[in-house]
Enzyme design. Structure first.
Site, PDB file in Angstrom:
ATOM      1  N   ASP A  94       0.809  -1.229   0.000  1.00 46.66           N
ATOM      2  CA  ASP A  94       0.000   0.000   0.000  1.00 46.66           C
ATOM      3  C   ASP A  94       0.840   1.276   0.000  1.00 46.66           C
ATOM      4  O   ASP A  94       2.010   1.275   0.335  1.00 46.66           O
ATOM      5  CB  ASP A  94      -0.942   0.002   1.209  1.00 46.66           C
ATOM      6  CG  ASP A  94      -0.193  -0.096   2.534  1.00 46.66           C
ATOM      7  OD1 ASP A  94       0.781  -0.876   2.626  1.00 46.66           O
ATOM      8  OD2 ASP A  94      -0.561   0.622   3.485  1.00 46.66           O
ATOM      9  N   GLU A 152      -0.734  -1.861   5.178  1.00 43.99           N
ATOM     10  CA  GLU A 152       0.166  -1.787   6.341  1.00 43.99           C
ATOM     11  C   GLU A 152       0.097  -0.422   7.009  1.00 43.99           C
ATOM     12  O   GLU A 152       0.177  -0.315   8.228  1.00 43.99           O
ATOM     13  CB  GLU A 152       1.616  -2.104   5.931  1.00 43.99           C
ATOM     14  CG  GLU A 152       2.585  -2.240   7.101  1.00 43.99           C
ATOM     15  CD  GLU A 152       3.020  -0.925   7.718  1.00 43.99           C
ATOM     16  OE1 GLU A 152       3.189  -0.862   8.962  1.00 43.99           O
ATOM     17  OE2 GLU A 152       3.171   0.070   6.998  1.00 43.99           O
TER      18      GLU A 152
HETATM   19 ZN   LIG Z   1       5.339   3.899   6.382  1.00 49.09          ZN
HETATM   20 ZN   LIG Z   2       6.476   1.160   5.519  1.00 45.72          ZN
END
Ligand SMILES: [Zn+2]
Ligand SMILES: [Zn+2]
Length: 406
Positions: A94, A152
Site C-alpha cells: 500500500d 500496512e
Molecule cells: Zn510507512
Molecule cells: Zn512502511
C-alpha cells in the site's frame, strides 16, 4: 522552504559481486516493476491496480496464487521439487495519502497519493523472489508462500490475512520480511534478535467541563486547565512508571479546545499515540493513562470519554531466524560494519502479527544514497530510494529461503 537531506554516516560498501548473475539480470525488470507500481499508488484495501499487476505477473510466470485475501491481498505458492520446510516472505503493497513532490519520470499519477514508504520496492523485491524461486523449483527444498499484504499504513492487512488462513494449508513454519530503510545507507542491513519495532497504539480523549465567561472562572469547569494538567501528567507514565531500561513514548499529537479569548472552553479533545517494545507494558500503559485522566478530571469536576486502541503489537524477531538473516546479509554485503545489530525504531509495523504466529525475522535494508539525493525520510513528499537495493533484497530473500529450506 528547503529541506536538509539527512546523510547516514555509517561506513558501507555496495558489493554486488555476491548477487548471483540470474538475479543481477533481473535488476532492470525489478526497477521497471517498482516504477510501474510507484506511478499508481493506492491506499490501504484499495490496492486494485497494484493487486491486478501482481496477479498478472504471477499468471505470466505460471505461479499458482490466490487473490482477494483480506480484500486486496495475494498469496503465491511455489512448491519445490525437494522436500523441506514451508516458508513465507511477506511484502506490503500500500501507499500513503501524500502528494509526491519528486519530479522523476515515474512520479505518482494519482493526486494526493504516493509510495512514500518504499512498499513499491518491497512489492518488486517479492515479485523478483517469486520469479527466481519459480524458475529454480527443481533445486528448491520445501514450499514458499509469497504474501502480498494490503494496508500496512493502516488500518492493517496482516491481521485479516491471518484470520483468512494465509499461514495455514500448508502451515507456514518461518516468515521473513524486510523494510527498505532510508535511515541506513545502501549496502547496510539493520537486524536484531527480539524487538525491532515498537507496539503502536492510539487514544482519543474528550474532556467535558462547564463553559462560561472568561472573567468568571468560578462559575465554570475549565476544560483547557484540565486538559493541560493531563498532558503534563501523562509524561510521568514513561518517566515514573516504566523501568528506565525499557523504552516507551507517550505523545499527545492533538489538543483542540476553545472558541474565543473571553470564553472558557466547555470541552477539550486530545489525541495521541503510545509506543513501547516490551509486551509486558501492554496493560500497564493504558491502565496508568486512564487512572491519571480519571483522577485529574475528578479533582476538577470534569468528566471524560476515553477511547484507547491497541493497533499493532511490537515487531519481535526470533533469535534463530534473526541470526540466519544476519549471516546471510553478511555474506551478501561482505562487510561487517554494514550489519547494524542494534537497529531499532519506535515506528510500528503489522508484520508483528505474522511474527506472533510463527518464528521469523523482519529487517531493515539500507536504501539511502545521499550522493544521488536519495535520503529523504520515509513519509516525506520527496522520499525515494536507490533502486540498486532491489536486486540485493531478492538475493537476501533467496539465500534465506535456500539456507533454511531443508
Ligand atoms: Zn510507512
Ligand atoms: Zn512502511
Amino acid at each position: 522552504m528547503t529541506f536538509t537531506i539527512s546523510s547516514p554516516s555509517l561506513p558501507h560498501s555496495l558489493n554486488l559481486d555476491n548477487v548471483r548473475p540470474q538475479i543481477k539480470e533481473l535488476q532492470s525488470e525489478l526497477v521497471a516493476w517498482r516504477r510501474r507500481i510507484h506511478q499508481k499508488p493506492e491506499l490501504g484495501f484499495q490496492e486494485k491496480i497494484t493487486a491486478d499487476f501482481i496477479a498478472e505477473k504471477l499468471q505470466e510466470w505460471s505461479i499458482p496464487h490466490q487473490t482477494g485475501i483480506a480484500k486486496t491481498g495475494i498469496v503465491a505458492l511455489i512448491e519445490g521439487a525437494k522436500p523441506g520446510k514451508v516458508q513465507a516472505i511477506r511484502a506490503d503493497i500500500d501507499a500513503l495519502p501524500i502528494q509526491e513532490a519528486n519530479e522523476v519520470p515515474y512520479r505518482s499519477q494519482h493526486d494526493g497519493k504516493m509510495h512514500a514508504c518504499g512498499h513499491d520496492g518491497h512489492t518488486a523485491i517479492a515479485l523478483g523472489t517469486a520469479y527466481y524461486l519459480a524458475q529454480h523449483k527443481a533445486d528448491l527444498h520445501g514450499t514458499v508462500k509469497i504474501i502480498f499484504q494490503p494496508a500496512e499504513e493502516g488500518p492493517g492487512g496482516a491481521k485479516p490475512m491471518i484470520e483468512e488462513g494465509v499461514l495455514k494449508n500448508p502451515d507456514v513454519e518461518q516468515i521473513i520480511g524486510l523494510h527498505l530503510w532510508n535511515n541506513l545507507p545502501l549496502g547496510t542491513v539493520g537486524v536484531r534478535s527480539g524487538a525491532l519495532m515498537a507496539a503502536s497504539e492510539r487514544f482519543s480523549l474528550k474532556i467535558s467541563g462547564r463553559g462560561g465567561h472568561g472573567a468568571m472562572p468560578d462559575q465554570t469547569v475549565d476544560s483547557i486547565i484540565v486538559g493541560s494538567q493531563i498532558v503534563n501528567a501523562l509524561q510521568t507514565i514513561v518517566s515514573r512508571n516504566i523501568n528506565p531500561l525499557d523504552s516507551a513514548v507517550v505523545t499527545i499529537g492533538e489538543f483542540r479546545a476553545g472558541t474565543n479569548f473571553n470564553v472558557i472552553a466547555d470541552s477539550a479533545f486530545l489525541c495521541g499515540t503510545v509506543r513501547y517494545f516490551n509486551p509486558k507494558l501492554e496493560s500497564l500503559i493504558p491502565q496508568r493513562l486512564e487512572t491519571i485522566v480519571a483522577g485529574i478530571c475528578e479533582s476538577h469536576g470534569a468528566s471524560y470519554d476515553l477511547d484507547y486502541q491497541q493497533l499493532y503489537p511490537a515487531t519481535i524477531n526470533d533469535p534463530k531466524v534473526a541470526e540466519l538473516v544476519r549471516s546471510v546479509a553478511t555474506e551478501v554485503i561482505e562487510t561487517p560494519v554494514g550489519i547494524v545489530p542494534e537497529c531499532q525504531t519506535m515506528g510500528g509495523e503489522d508484520m508483528s502479527f505474522f511474527l506472533q504466529q510463527v518464528p521469523g525475522c523482519y529487517f531493515f535494508l539500507g536504501s539511502a544514497n545521499p550522493d544521488k539525493g536519495l535520503a529523504y525520510p520515509h513519509h516525506h513528499p520527496r522520499f525515494d530510494f536507490d533502486e540498486t537495493v532491489l536486486a540485493m533484497g531478492v538475493e537476501i530473500f533467496v539465500r534465506c529461503i535456500e539456507a533454511s529450506g531443508k
